[in-house]
Scaffold this active site. Structure first.
Site, PDB file in Angstrom:
ATOM      1  CG  LEU A 110      -1.996  -1.111   1.202  1.00 44.45           C
ATOM      2  CD1 LEU A 110      -2.789  -1.086   2.500  1.00 44.45           C
ATOM      3  CD2 LEU A 110      -2.929  -0.982   0.004  1.00 44.45           C
ATOM      4  CE1 TYR A 111       6.556   4.913   1.650  1.00 48.57           C
ATOM      5  CE2 TYR A 111       7.612   3.053   0.556  1.00 48.57           C
ATOM      6  CZ  TYR A 111       7.642   4.355   0.994  1.00 48.57           C
ATOM      7  OH  TYR A 111       8.767   5.113   0.804  1.00 48.57           O
TER       8      TYR A 111
END
Length: 215
Positions: free
Chosen positions: A129-130
């Site tokens: 997600l980063y």
């Protein structure tokens, strides 16, 4: 130059602020926690307290007024929630770009991360997600009518800088000292190199100025 740095208390930002101040420029560090002001002041920069997760374009634009360049060096950091990967690593970067356009700041340098576009769109893993957040922020910046540069460093270390790097559109995965990332950003700001260019950055054999000139 007056250079406004979002994430002004980050490790790269603190080094960059000192480099810019020592070179006679006017660095301004945006910080969220007023307790961090003393560390930013110690670099020779001016600290401005503003929470980018809750600030408006107008509020950020006031800080950017009369700036020659803006640098996005903020990040939610290790251990932060998936939500903050998006509110900081993506949304705050987009906010800074929006504010730079509104305030007429011509130059924008974004610190991203290596291989962000390779994120797994089906994964809920926080690191994936980063990467997605960084990738989406970079895509937004590339659409701007700004003199932008996106720097995608490899794994960051606290080793002393060497002044020698490898920079290209893509490079093999490797690490790089934060000091060399900061020195690269300083060189980008002072030379105007790599305009409207995105590149990956790791330790290498080329002096920073030569590496940037080859992009």
């Amino acid at each position: 130059m007056r250079v406004v740095i979002a994430g002004g208390h980050g490790k790269i930002a603190l080094i960059l602020e000192r480099l810019l101040a020592e070179a006679g420029h006017e660095p301004v560090g945006i910080i969220r926690n007023p307790d961090q002001r003393v560390d930013v002041d110690a670099t020779g920069a001016v600290a401005v307290v503003l929470d980018l997760e809750h600030a408006s374009v107008e509020e950020v634009g006031q800080v950017l007024k009369n700036a020659d360049a803006a640098v996005f060096a903020a990040g939610a950091g290790p251990g932060s929630t998936a939500e903050r990967k998006f509110t900081v690593d993506r949304d705050a970067a987009i906010l800074l770009a929006d504010a730079a356009e509104a305030a007429g700041v011509p130059r924008l340098v974004v610190v991203s991360a290596i291989a962000t576009d390779e994120f797994d769109a089906e994964s809920d893993d926080v690191f994936q997600l980063y990467l997605r957040a960084k990738s989406e922020a970079d895509a937004s910046v590339r659409e701007r009518d700004l003199d932008w540069t996106i720097v995608r460093p490899g794994g960051l270390t606290n080793e002393p800088g060497t002044g020698r790097v490898r920079a290209a559109t893509t490079v093999p995965r490797a690490s790089i000292p934060r000091a060399d990332v900061a020195a690269t950003i300083a060189a980008l700001l002072t030379s105007g190199a790599a305009s409207r260019t995105q590149f990956e950055l790791v330790s290498g054999d080329d002096p920073i100025d030569e590496a940037l000139a080859s992009l």
